[in-house]
Design a protein around this motif. Structure first.
Motif, PDB file in Angstrom:
ATOM      1  N   GLY A   1     -52.939  17.738 -25.177  1.00 35.47           N
ATOM      2  CA  GLY A   1     -54.243  17.422 -23.981  1.00 35.47           C
ATOM      3  C   GLY A   1     -54.442  18.574 -23.198  1.00 35.47           C
TER       4      GLY A   1
ATOM      5  N   SER B   1     -55.105  10.892 -16.071  1.00 35.83           N
ATOM      6  CA  SER B   1     -55.215  11.789 -17.131  1.00 35.83           C
ATOM      7  C   SER B   1     -56.043  12.792 -16.662  1.00 35.83           C
ATOM      8  CB  SER B   1     -55.627  11.236 -18.432  1.00 35.83           C
ATOM      9  OG  SER B   1     -54.471  10.194 -18.873  1.00 35.83           O
TER      10      SER B   1
ATOM     11  N   SER C   1     -53.005  13.957 -22.806  1.00 39.29           N
ATOM     12  CA  SER C   1     -52.792  12.961 -23.962  1.00 39.29           C
ATOM     13  C   SER C   1     -51.523  12.180 -23.957  1.00 39.29           C
ATOM     14  CB  SER C   1     -53.315  13.502 -24.849  1.00 39.29           C
ATOM     15  OG  SER C   1     -54.684  13.834 -25.125  1.00 39.29           O
TER      16      SER C   1
ATOM     17  N   GLU D   1     -59.148  10.687 -24.170  1.00 39.47           N
ATOM     18  CA  GLU D   1     -58.116  10.216 -23.294  1.00 39.47           C
ATOM     19  C   GLU D   1     -57.930  11.048 -22.206  1.00 39.47           C
ATOM     20  OE1 GLU D   1     -54.898   7.526 -23.373  1.00 39.47           O
ATOM     21  OE2 GLU D   1     -55.919   8.053 -25.276  1.00 39.47           O
TER      22      GLU D   1
ATOM     23  N   SER E   1     -58.728  10.808 -28.742  1.00 41.89           N
ATOM     24  CA  SER E   1     -57.835  11.824 -28.010  1.00 41.89           C
ATOM     25  C   SER E   1     -58.372  12.556 -27.043  1.00 41.89           C
ATOM     26  CB  SER E   1     -56.999  12.743 -29.206  1.00 41.89           C
ATOM     27  OG  SER E   1     -56.470  11.965 -30.014  1.00 41.89           O
TER      28      SER E   1
END
Length: 458
Positions: free
Chosen positions: A69, A335, A72, A280, A277
């Protein structure tokens, strides 16, 4: 009497640990939260393997999977998309890594997935801060469970998770030496890992030119931005380098006609794992902070068992299973903030950390998918050349060993090993190696961990 009191205290600690964790009736799974700092809560999920092999000469390993990430979720992506016991349709995965080890998934750093902070000032701002939180989690899990202490822990990471992995390994070793952490570190495996951002961005233009995905104009435009990124990194202005990184991705997309950063043989969004992803952790608010290009990306999440997005799946089906997620916490709600908080560390290299691990005798493995762009093998070769490890030249002069899996006789990859350094080149795989090459990935992880369930070395 003193010994008796110590035993009572130990049993009390163990009982308190299991009171705060939830287990399935047969004990094959457990999960829970660790408050790694006041008001900072990290979610973990441990699977005990049904394939466990008892061998006095080979202890059964545990794999800690760290997603990238940053932001993630390993609990979602690594677990349901890549190596866990069930896929996103809740069907058994034949290639689950449970066949070689127990699996520990963690939503790291705090704010990722089901992990959360009660105060927005508590997001980690550096890889070292993330490592400190993870070390606290390991202390809570391992120090109170003698069964876990019998298994060597292998930290296996993907993408940005590689930076977390090497900083965690050094932090864990320090805690072990100080007597604060009771575990044996088996090694670190870096899968398509963002260890040296400068070397990766420098690899993109030349690689795409060789693949006929770029023309001279694209190469020149890319190289100009790479030089600017290098200047900012050289001045220690890492957040400015992050902004330029995002602009470079826009240039790459424009001149390549939307190449997939996770598999350069595809156009963007053709890979459901890759697109979901990215979605995300790269939400519009965060993207606008870095570049107008990124905020216009057309990202869509993969469908799951309940016909919705991954977030719907985690917030509905998985939330009901877990039963312990606080009412005010939804999957992935923080996130964006995780990514934003690490903007100043995003482009910072972690080559020195790899060097320290190698010099300390820790087993370090690199595995990389052949068709990945974001963490291209070309970039990995560049940063490996920068290692100061005393045995690097000996490693480089070795010939590679071809790898096979299945009955077709086709080459699936190559491996090279010298002392405690190991490198796997995985053919026909992109950023998500376990998805693209499940058979070889499973054999590889058995070899890395020395699992008693593994067949003789590849």
């Amino acid at each position: 009497m003193k010994s008796h009191n110590s035993i009572v205290l130990l049993l009390l600690c163990i009982s308190l640990f299991y009171a705060s964790a939830t287990r399935t009736p047969e004990g094959s799974e457990s999960w829970g939260y660790v408050e790694v700092r006041p008001k900072a809560h990290m979610f973990w999920w441990l699977y005990s393997s049904p394939y466990r092999v008892e061998d006095p000469s080979k202890p059964w390993p545990i794999i800690l999977w760290l997603q990238g990430g940053p932001g993630s979720s390993g609990v979602a992506i690594g677990n349901f998309e890549e190596i866990g016991p069930l896929d996103s349709d809740l069907k058994p995965r034949n290639s689950t890594w449970l066949k070689m080890a127990d699996l520990l998934f963690v939503d790291n750093p705090v704010g990722t997935g089901f992990s959360y902070v009660e105060d927005k000032t508590l997001f980690v701002k550096t890889d070292e801060e993330a490592a400190a939180d993870l070390t606290t989690l390991l202390i809570e899990l391992f120090n109170r469970n003698e069964n876990l202490q019998k298994s060597p822990l292998f930290i296996v990471a993907e993408s940005y998770g590689g930076k977390f992995a090497v900083t965690l390994a050094l932090s864990a070793l320090k805690a072990i030496e100080a007597g604060k952490l009771m575990l044996k570190l088996g090694g670190v495996a870096l899968g398509n890992s963002w260890i040296s951002p400068e070397d990766f961005v420098a690899s993109w233009g030349p690689l795409l030119m060789d693949l006929s995905r770029f023309d001279n104009d694209g190469l020149e435009s890319s190289n100009r931005l790479v030089e600017e990124i290098k200047k900012e990194i050289g001045k220690g202005k890492y957040e400015e380098a992050t902004i330029l990184w995002s602009i470079l991705e826009g240039v790459i997309t424009l001149h390549s006609n939307d190449v997939d950063f996770y598999n350069f043989l595809l156009d963007s969004s053709m890979d459901p794992v890759a697109s979901s992803s990215a979605a995300e952790f790269l939400q519009p608010k965060a993207l606008r902070r870095y570049s107008q290009y990124l905020s216009s990306l057309k990202l869509k999440e993969s469908s799951t068992a309940n016909g919705g997005s991954r977030k719907d799946f985690m917030n509905d089906v998985i939330r009901k299973k877990l039963k312990i997620i606080p009412q005010n916490v939804t999957f992935g709600m923080q996130s964006n903030s995780v990514f934003d908080a690490l903007a100043s560390d995003f482009m910072k290299p972690r080559i020195n950390e790899v060097d320290k691990l190698l010099a300390g005798g820790v087993n370090v493995t690199i595995y990389n998918g052949q068709v990945d762009l974001i963490c291209a093998t070309k970039g990995v070769h560049a940063w490996v050349e920068k290692l100061k490890w005393a045995h690097l030249k000996s490693f480089q002069t070795l010939e590679r060993t071809p790898l096979y899996c299945g009955d077709d006789g086709h080459t699936k990859g190559f491996r090279k090993s010298f002392r405690n350094f190991h490198f796997y080149w995985i053919l026909d795989a992109g950023h998500f190696v376990p998805v693209d090459q499940p058979c070889l990935s499973l054999k590889m992880v058995g070899d890395i961990t020395g699992s008693p369930a593994a067949s003789p070395s590849m």
